[in-house]
Design an enzyme around this catalytic site. Structure first.
Site, PDB file in Angstrom:
ATOM      1  CG  HIS A   1      20.617 -35.897  -1.895  1.00 56.88           C
ATOM      2  ND1 HIS A   1      21.122 -37.097  -1.453  1.00 56.88           N
ATOM      3  CD2 HIS A   1      21.698 -35.134  -2.200  1.00 56.88           C
ATOM      4  CE1 HIS A   1      22.450 -37.058  -1.450  1.00 56.88           C
ATOM      5  NE2 HIS A   1      22.826 -35.871  -1.909  1.00 56.88           N
TER       6      HIS A   1
ATOM      7  NE  ARG B   1       4.640   2.014  -0.182  1.00 57.73           N
ATOM      8  CZ  ARG B   1       5.674   1.942   0.647  1.00 57.73           C
ATOM      9  NH1 ARG B   1       6.874   2.233   0.228  1.00 57.73           N
ATOM     10  NH2 ARG B   1       5.509   1.603   1.896  1.00 57.73           N
TER      11      ARG B   1
ATOM     12  CD  GLU C   1      17.309 -12.631  -7.007  1.00 60.65           C
ATOM     13  OE1 GLU C   1      16.823 -13.096  -5.967  1.00 60.65           O
ATOM     14  OE2 GLU C   1      16.838 -11.632  -7.580  1.00 60.65           O
TER      15      GLU C   1
ATOM     16  CG  ASN D   1       1.431   1.314   4.323  1.00 60.82           C
ATOM     17  OD1 ASN D   1       1.136   0.132   4.191  1.00 60.82           O
ATOM     18  ND2 ASN D   1       2.666   1.751   4.282  1.00 60.82           N
ATOM     19  N   GLY D   2      -0.633  -0.208   6.654  1.00 61.46           N
ATOM     20  CA  GLY D   2      -0.297  -0.938   7.876  1.00 61.46           C
ATOM     21  C   GLY D   2      -1.434  -1.882   8.224  1.00 61.46           C
TER      22      GLY D   2
ATOM     23  CD1 TRP E   1      -0.040  -6.567  -2.751  1.00 58.76           C
ATOM     24  CD2 TRP E   1      -0.314  -6.948  -0.564  1.00 58.76           C
ATOM     25  NE1 TRP E   1       0.320  -7.874  -2.505  1.00 58.76           N
ATOM     26  CE2 TRP E   1       0.166  -8.137  -1.176  1.00 58.76           C
ATOM     27  CE3 TRP E   1      -0.550  -6.973   0.809  1.00 58.76           C
ATOM     28  CZ2 TRP E   1       0.402  -9.312  -0.461  1.00 58.76           C
ATOM     29  CZ3 TRP E   1      -0.313  -8.152   1.510  1.00 58.76           C
ATOM     30  CH2 TRP E   1       0.163  -9.298   0.874  1.00 58.76           C
TER      31      TRP E   1
ATOM     32  CD  GLU F   1      10.049 -11.243  -8.197  1.00 55.84           C
ATOM     33  OE1 GLU F   1      11.247 -10.966  -8.216  1.00 55.84           O
ATOM     34  OE2 GLU F   1       9.258 -10.754  -7.373  1.00 55.84           O
TER      35      GLU F   1
ATOM     36  CE  LYS G   1      13.886 -10.857  -9.534  1.00 53.97           C
ATOM     37  NZ  LYS G   1      14.654 -10.597  -8.330  1.00 53.97           N
TER      38      LYS G   1
ATOM     39  CB  CYS H   1      -0.940   0.097   1.192  1.00 54.52           C
ATOM     40  SG  CYS H   1      -2.044  -1.301   1.348  1.00 54.52           S
TER      41      CYS H   1
ATOM     42  CE  LYS I   1      11.439  -2.264  -5.977  1.00 51.74           C
ATOM     43  NZ  LYS I   1      11.875  -3.526  -6.566  1.00 51.74           N
TER      44      LYS I   1
HETATM   45  C1  AGP Z   1      12.300  -9.819  -5.395  1.00 54.27           C
HETATM   46  O1  AGP Z   1      12.324  -9.507  -6.714  1.00 54.27           O
HETATM   47  C2  AGP Z   1      11.298  -9.121  -4.570  1.00 54.27           C
HETATM   48  N1  AGP Z   1      11.136  -7.778  -4.855  1.00 54.27           N
HETATM   49  C3  AGP Z   1      11.363  -9.486  -3.083  1.00 54.27           C
HETATM   50  O2  AGP Z   1      11.772 -10.795  -2.905  1.00 54.27           O
HETATM   51  C4  AGP Z   1      12.213  -8.552  -2.196  1.00 54.27           C
HETATM   52  O3  AGP Z   1      13.569  -8.761  -2.411  1.00 54.27           O
HETATM   53  C5  AGP Z   1      11.844  -8.813  -0.724  1.00 54.27           C
HETATM   54  O4  AGP Z   1      10.496  -8.521  -0.532  1.00 54.27           O
HETATM   55  C6  AGP Z   1      12.695  -8.014   0.236  1.00 54.27           C
HETATM   56  O5  AGP Z   1      12.568  -6.646  -0.017  1.00 54.27           O
HETATM   57  P1  AGP Z   1      13.577  -5.581   0.564  1.00 54.27           P
HETATM   58  O6  AGP Z   1      14.895  -5.821  -0.070  1.00 54.27           O
HETATM   59  O7  AGP Z   1      12.990  -4.261   0.197  1.00 54.27           O
HETATM   60  O8  AGP Z   1      13.635  -5.806   2.045  1.00 54.27           O
END
Ligand code: AGP
Length: 579
Positions: free
Chosen positions: A475, A27, A452, A97-98, A71, A459, A456, A2, A574
């Site tokens: 395994h 956000r 990673e 927000n929260g 969100w 997501e 990527k 949010c 994000k």
């Molecule tokens: C990855 O592409 C995401 N954006 C997500 O995993 C992100 O790295 C995670 O939410 C942590 O965010 P931050 O680095 O802002 O703490």
């Protein structure tokens, strides 16, 4: 999670709020809304993206207003659950927000006293509580409401016939922007860049009373001075600049963001902290967790520092015994789980360091010291340039502890990063975009690189992907290997080259198509795999960077081939400011 925005001044608030929300859309993007204030409160809110629904807000006008991009946490995305929320008489509007943890109880009490609720959100209780305390003094009504709330909030409130915004924060970010006879409020700096470079980061427990030409910040009922800071980002940094997606632009910005982060260096206080550390614990989530894991491999093998890496979400509930320096790694600096872990480390009297891209963010306020990455604003939900900038910051720590042994590698890495951006990945994209499952494997620091790569891929392309230590596949996961399950393997010269090559042959024997990242000229490897992607034969640290960037390109182009919403993947946001 949010984004909220507020404006009060001489302009029509609506376009300022809409533009601000677009900047904050990363956000949260399931619905949005604004409220403006004149003689009455006008509200417009809508499910879906801002660009699709903003025209409906054109009839609202006022010199003050608040906005929200959501969100969903409490109640599905819908026009009704979208913010702003109003009281019974629609004389007060709030954005939040929260999470209000005690909202059910408050709602029951308010309904018992005759309040009519319209939404399923936790936020609506705030509007009704303010209503109960409102007698024309909005600041007093907000001050009377806040002690009743349990949880986290950044709140903006307006009331009819009142040319003011009251803002409050506790455990959710809130920034004020100071213009010329106008004041802005937002969840982060990005909506402010267009109008001002002067910002004030509110602290937890602050309440701000804002009119067009003045703001007063209160803390525990007393007026406090908060410093005005200058932002060093500019609005151009937030534009797409001719690229199809922010993510692609941000991938291409990596030579510069890496270089800038190295160039900024490490200040003396952080240096001392790092040099004194006998052990290091890193706390992080998501992509930042992967950079922390890569650091563990590099720091332990190259300079023998014991390193522990913990997920923020686990650390809080299962805090390990702690000794030495604790580093929180967070692009946004606002990830709730990482902040909670950092606070626990502080409570145990550990020295703490924040590595973040966001000046003034919560981790910078909690940690003893900050190492600021210089990635600039990252708008795409998928972390790309912030990931390599985090690596730049962490590699500098490795370099510092190794007495500058990697000076040369780090000062030239941006050139290799620039070259790798030209790498063609279309054959691999063709394979991955047809697959339901893809494995990413590597050893040593290339294990987190693989994790990673898989993150990527899943997501943004929604193709199921798993990052594995190459030796672990047999395994269990070998049972999943078929001719339709591509494996992306990173196999570069070094102590694990031979065993990686054997693993690749074992996977081939199970008919899995292999996409291998190896160093340019490795014909032996190229011959045993289906698709060979060369990366420059450089220092190990630089290979970690170039391999990661190939995997970013692979995920990006796969997502494009599958026509995904690359910058705003489904169900995500994000900045994850809830636990
Ligand atoms: C990855 O592409 C995401 N954006 C997500 O995993 C992100 O790295 C995670 O939410 C942590 O965010 P931050 O680095 O802002 O703490």
């Amino acid at each position: 999670m949010c984004g909220i925005v507020g404006y009060i001044g001489r302009r029509d608030a609506t376009p300022v709020l809409i533009q601000g929300l677009k900047r904050l859309e990363y956000r949260g993007y399931d619905s949005f809304g604004i409220a403006t204030v004149g003689s009455a409160i006008g509200v417009y809110k809508k499910t879906g993206r801002i660009s699709e629904g903003e025209a409906g807000a054109a009839d609202l006008h006022g010199y003050a207003g608040i906005g929200h991009t959501r969100w969903a946490t409490h109640g599905e995305p819908s026009d009704t659950n979208a913010h702003p929320h109003t009281d019974c008489e629609k004389k007060i509007a709030v954005v939040h927000n929260g999470i209000i943890e005690n909202y059910s109880e408050l709602k029951r009490q308010l309904e018992g006293r005759g309040h009519i609720f319209r939404s399923e959100t936790d936020t609506e209780v705030i509007a009704h509580l303010i209503e109960e305390h409102y007698d024309g003094d909005l600041l007093a009504a907000v001050n009377a409401t806040l002690p009743l709330l349990k949880g986290s909030y950044a709140v903006l409130a307006i009331a009819e016939n009142t040319q003011r915004i009251v803002a409050a924060r506790d455990a959710s970010p809130l920034v004020l922007g100071v213009g010329d006879a106008e004041i802005f409020a937002a969840s982060d700096m990005t909506p402010l860049l267009e109008y001002t470079e002067r910002v004030i980061f509110l602290e937890d427990g602050d309440v701000a009373d804002i009119t067009p030409d003045r703001f007063t910040v209160y803390h525990e009922g007393r007026v406090v001075e908060r410093p005005v800071e200058l932002i060093d980002w500019c609005v151009e940094d937030t534009r797409k600049g001719g690229f199809a997606h922010y993510m692609l632009k941000e991938i291409y910005e990596q030579p510069q963001s890496f270089y800038e982060t190295i160039r900024a260096g490490i200040d003396d206080r952080v240096r001392q902290m790092v040099m004194e550390a006998g052990e290091i614990t890193l706390v992080a989530c998501g992509t930042s967790y992967h950079t922390a894991l890569a650091f563990k491999y590099m720091a332990e093998s190259l300079c023998s520092i014991p390193v522990r890496v913990e997920l923020g979400s686990e650390f809080k509930y299962f805090t390990p015994p702690l000794r030495g320096l604790v580093i929180a790694v967070s692009q946004s600096g606002e990830t709730a789980d990482t902040i909670a872990a950092l606070k626990m480390a502080k409570a145990r009297n550990c020295p703490t360091l924040a590595i973040t891209n966001m000046q003034g963010s919560t981790v910078t306020r909690v940690a003893d010291e900050t190492l600021l990455m210089r990635a600039g604003p990252e708008i795409g939900v998928a972390a790309t340039k912030s990931y390599t900038a985090q690596l730049a910051a962490l590699m500098q720590i490795v370099n510092l502890r190794c007495e500058g042994a990697f000076d040369d590698a780090l000062s030239h890495a941006h050139l290799a990063i620039g070259d790798i951006l030209l790498q063609d990945v279309h054959e691999a994209v063709a394979l991955c975009s047809k697959a339901d499952h893809v494995f990413f494997v590597g050893r040593g620091p290339f294990y987190p690189v693989s994790m990673e790569g898989a993150l990527k891929m899943k997501e943004i392309s929604y193709v199921h992907a798993e990052g594995y230590a190459a030796g672990e596949l047999k395994h269990g996961p070998f049972a999943l290997l078929t001719e339709e399950t591509p494996v992306v393997a990173v196999c570069t010269p070094g102590p694990t080259y031979g065993v990686m090559a054997s693993n690749i042959k074992e996977m081939k024997a199970r008919k899995a198509p292999i996409i291998a990242l190896g160093v340019a000229g490795d014909t032996e490897l190229a011959e045993i795999v289906d698709i060979f992607i060369p990366i420059p034969n450089t220092h190990l640290l630089v290979q970690v960077l170039t391999a990661s960037i190939v995997l970013q390109l692979l995920a990006y182009h796969t997502a494009c081939a599958l026509q995904r919403d690359v910058d705003k993947p489904r169900n995500l946001a994000k900045s994850v400011t809830v636990e």
